[in-house]
Design a protein around this motif. Sequence first.
Motif, short mmCIF file in Angstrom:
data_model
loop_
_atom_site.label_atom_id
_atom_site.label_comp_id
_atom_site.label_asym_id
_atom_site.label_seq_id
_atom_site.Cartn_x
_atom_site.Cartn_y
_atom_site.Cartn_z
N LEU A 11 7.27 2.74 18.43
CA LEU A 11 8.43 3.27 17.72
C LEU A 11 8.31 3.02 16.22
N ILE A 12 7.91 1.83 15.84
CA ILE A 12 7.72 1.52 14.42
C ILE A 12 6.64 2.42 13.83
N ALA A 13 5.53 2.59 14.55
CA ALA A 13 4.44 3.46 14.07
C ALA A 13 4.93 4.89 13.90
N ALA A 14 5.67 5.39 14.87
CA ALA A 14 6.16 6.78 14.81
C ALA A 14 7.14 6.98 13.66
N ILE A 15 8.05 6.04 13.50
CA ILE A 15 9.03 6.17 12.41
C ILE A 15 8.34 6.09 11.05
N TYR A 16 7.41 5.16 10.90
CA TYR A 16 6.68 5.04 9.63
C TYR A 16 5.95 6.34 9.31
N ALA A 17 5.20 6.86 10.27
CA ALA A 17 4.43 8.08 10.04
C ALA A 17 5.36 9.26 9.75
N ALA A 18 6.42 9.39 10.52
CA ALA A 18 7.36 10.51 10.34
C ALA A 18 8.03 10.46 8.97
N LEU A 19 8.48 9.28 8.56
CA LEU A 19 9.11 9.16 7.24
C LEU A 19 8.13 9.45 6.11
N PRO A 47 6.52 -10.28 14.78
CA PRO A 47 5.11 -9.96 14.56
C PRO A 47 4.70 -8.63 15.18
N LEU A 48 5.52 -8.08 16.06
CA LEU A 48 5.21 -6.77 16.65
C LEU A 48 5.20 -5.66 15.61
N ALA A 49 5.86 -5.89 14.50
CA ALA A 49 5.89 -4.88 13.45
C ALA A 49 4.53 -4.75 12.75
N ILE A 50 3.72 -5.78 12.80
CA ILE A 50 2.43 -5.73 12.09
C ILE A 50 1.54 -4.62 12.65
N PRO A 51 1.25 -4.59 13.96
CA PRO A 51 0.44 -3.47 14.45
C PRO A 51 1.19 -2.13 14.36
N GLY A 52 2.51 -2.15 14.48
CA GLY A 52 3.27 -0.91 14.37
C GLY A 52 3.14 -0.29 13.00
N LEU A 53 3.27 -1.09 11.96
CA LEU A 53 3.12 -0.59 10.59
C LEU A 53 1.69 -0.14 10.32
N PHE A 54 0.73 -0.92 10.82
CA PHE A 54 -0.68 -0.54 10.63
C PHE A 54 -0.97 0.82 11.26
N LEU A 55 -0.54 1.00 12.51
CA LEU A 55 -0.78 2.28 13.19
C LEU A 55 -0.03 3.43 12.52
N GLY A 56 1.19 3.16 12.09
CA GLY A 56 1.96 4.19 11.38
C GLY A 56 1.28 4.60 10.09
N ALA A 57 0.77 3.64 9.34
CA ALA A 57 0.06 3.95 8.10
C ALA A 57 -1.23 4.69 8.39
N LEU A 58 -1.93 4.30 9.43
CA LEU A 58 -3.17 4.98 9.80
C LEU A 58 -2.89 6.46 10.12
N ILE A 59 -1.86 6.71 10.89
CA ILE A 59 -1.50 8.09 11.23
C ILE A 59 -1.09 8.87 9.98
N ALA A 60 -0.22 8.27 9.17
CA ALA A 60 0.25 8.94 7.95
C ALA A 60 -0.90 9.21 6.98
N ASN A 61 -1.84 8.28 6.91
CA ASN A 61 -2.95 8.43 5.96
C ASN A 61 -4.00 9.44 6.42
N LEU A 62 -3.88 9.92 7.64
CA LEU A 62 -4.75 11.03 8.07
C LEU A 62 -4.50 12.26 7.21
N PHE A 63 -3.31 12.36 6.64
CA PHE A 63 -2.90 13.52 5.85
C PHE A 63 -2.98 13.28 4.35
N SER A 64 -3.52 12.16 3.95
CA SER A 64 -3.61 11.79 2.54
C SER A 64 -4.61 12.66 1.80
N PRO A 65 -4.29 13.06 0.57
CA PRO A 65 -5.26 13.81 -0.24
C PRO A 65 -6.50 12.98 -0.59
#
Length: 164
Positions: A11-19, A47-65
């Motif tokens: 959920l944290i990963a999805a929200i981070y990537a979506a935002l 501490p569950l937020a650590i992998p959630g944020l990492f995965l969210g950033a990884l997904i979001a950064n797939l679209f980075s210029p």
Amino acid sequence: MPIRHLTGIALIAAIYAALTLAVAPFSYSLVQFRISECLTVLPWFTPLAIPGLFLGALIANLFSPVGFYDMIFGSLATFLAAWLTAKMPRPWLAPLPPVLVNALIIGILLGTVSGLGVVIPAAMLYVGAGQLVVCYGLGLPLLHVLERYRDRIPGADPSDRAEK
């Protein structure tokens, strides 16, 4: 690991990537206003937020210029900042690691590979300024609101940091 914890991470990963993707032009610019960075206070609770944020950033950064470099270094910067946030002794310090880590790592990244023609110190200042606004302007109020619901956050110990 319990399903509740895996669900919290996802959920944290999805929200981070979506935002991040919802405000994409601003999420990837020199002065980054990643609204999703307000979530970087979550490791202060669990501490569950650590992998959630990492995965969210990884997904979001797939679209980075900036591409591959942002996927690697941007995601690792988020991981490091999240880990350091979990170590902060006071709530008002929780937004500080994402500001400093991203200013340093993403500033160097954008100053070297973005092609924006900006020197590294200026890039670090721009990234840091955007992070400061989002992490303290949105993240710290979010932290104070979530404090009331600590007992409902997966992986958070309600008695942990209750006196801080």
